[in-house]
Enzyme design. Structure first.
Site, mmCIF file in Angstrom:
data_model
loop_
_atom_site.group_PDB
_atom_site.id
_atom_site.type_symbol
_atom_site.label_atom_id
_atom_site.label_comp_id
_atom_site.label_asym_id
_atom_site.label_seq_id
_atom_site.Cartn_x
_atom_site.Cartn_y
_atom_site.Cartn_z
ATOM 1 N N TYR A 1 -9.668 26.401 5.504
ATOM 2 C CA TYR A 1 -11.095 26.527 5.157
ATOM 3 C C TYR A 1 -11.867 25.268 5.572
ATOM 4 O O TYR A 1 -12.932 25.347 6.197
ATOM 5 C CB TYR A 1 -11.212 26.761 3.653
ATOM 6 N N LYS B 1 -14.934 24.883 8.351
ATOM 7 C CA LYS B 1 -16.266 24.374 7.999
ATOM 8 C C LYS B 1 -16.601 23.111 8.789
ATOM 9 O O LYS B 1 -17.738 22.930 9.237
ATOM 10 C CB LYS B 1 -16.350 24.111 6.489
#
Lengths: 79, 245
Positions: free
Chosen positions: B152, B156
């Site tokens: 994740y 990002k």
């Protein structure tokens, strides 16, 4: 001037905001007409739209002058 | 200030808490919004609430063809696309040593690759109009890192680097590309935490509370506005002071 050449010239004038007399066959988009790399991408997109053709990246790289664009598009039209 | 009348916006992940709030905020400023997501019911509910100036587009962002069809569908529905908000995101948390290839792939595919495809498609029309706004919703963990979120955080942080690169390419065309990085926000994603977990999280937040989805929506509105015209390649952190970057 062929119809294709006239349409190409019109697009180049509009996109780059250059004097019509500068848009001669041998004019190089970057060296003579002040285009940057993003401009050349936009020009190719505009040609694709105007002539309803697809211009792959490797072909786009060979289109450096007004004459290159005209002859490429004339060949496409003939094909 | 921040009037978006006459502007059109596509918000991905609008069936989620933050995405829904972003769509509401843009709509409240006068924008026409296309809301996309996976849960049709939630999208229809939001559309009903907003009333006019709203289009529902379903898309599966883990499917390449579905992604490629989304921007053209939004342009068709609204006539043009002025604002793209990459909000859709998924998590498949796991400790690094246990992380499976498919957990890595799923997160990168939706959070990063789908955003790339949407940005590439949207920027074409924006170049023609010489105006555009792209805002990607990232996360504080893209900057700080977080145990259990290697995939994740990578996605990002990837969005940030990608946005900066595109920002540099299209700045001369009045197209800005920015990110909003939320900290801990009250959503379904944080509802699953128990009180003790929440308490321990809040000790890291100087503001002493979770953020609201509406507070993310406001940040997106700012970056989407005409007034933010000289702001590009930036990340606006909205995290209650949790990380001051």
């Amino acid at each position: 001037m062929s119809d294709i050449a006239a349409r190409v010239k019109k697009i180049v004038i509009e996109h780059l905001g250059v004097e019509p007399e500068k848009v001669i066959e041998s004019a190089n988009f970057i060296d003579d007409l002040g285009a940057d790399s993003l401009d050349t991408v936009e020009l190719v997109m505009a040609f694709e739209e105007e002539f309803s053709v697809e211009i792959p990246d490797d072909a786009a790289e060979t289109i450096r002058t007004v004459g290159d664009a005209v002859s490429f598009l004339e060949k496409k039209a003939a094909a | 200030m921040f009037d978006l009348s006459g502007k059109t916006a596509l918000v991905t992940g609008a069936s989620g808490g933050i995405g829904g709030a972003v769509a509401r905020a843009l709509h409240a400023q006068g924008a026409t919004v296309a809301i996309s997501g996976t849960r049709r019911e939630a999208l229809d509910g939001l559309a009903g609430e907003l009333g006019e100036r709203v289009h529902v587009l379903t898309a599966n962002l883990s499917d390449k063809d579905s992604v490629e069809a989304l921007v053209p569908a939004a342009e068709k529905a609204m006539g043009q696309l002025d604002v793209l908000v990459n909000n859709a995101g998924v998590t498949r948390d796991n400790l690094f040593m246990r992380m499976k290839d498919d957990e890595w792939d799923a997160v990168i595919r939706v959070n990063l690759e789908a955003s790339f495809r949407l940005m590439r498609a949207a920027v074409k029309g924006m170049m023609r109009k010489r105006w555009g706004r792209i805002v990607s919703v990232t996360s504080v963990v893209g900057t700080t890192g977080n145990a259990g979120q290697g995939n994740y955080a990578a996605s990002k942080a990837g969005l940030v680097g990608m946005s900066k690169s595109l920002a540099a390419e299209v700045a001369s065309r009045n197209i800005t590309v920015n990110c909003v990085a939320p900290g801990f926000i009250e959503t379904a994603m944080t509802d699953v935490l128990n009180e003790k977990q929440k308490e321990s999280i809040l000790t890291t937040v100087p503001m002493g509370r979770l953020g609201t989805a509406a507070e993310i929506g406001t940040a997106v509105v700012y970056l989407a506005s005409q007034e933010a015209s000289y702001v590009t390649g930036q990340t606006l952190h909205v995290n209650g002071g949790m990380a001051m970057i």
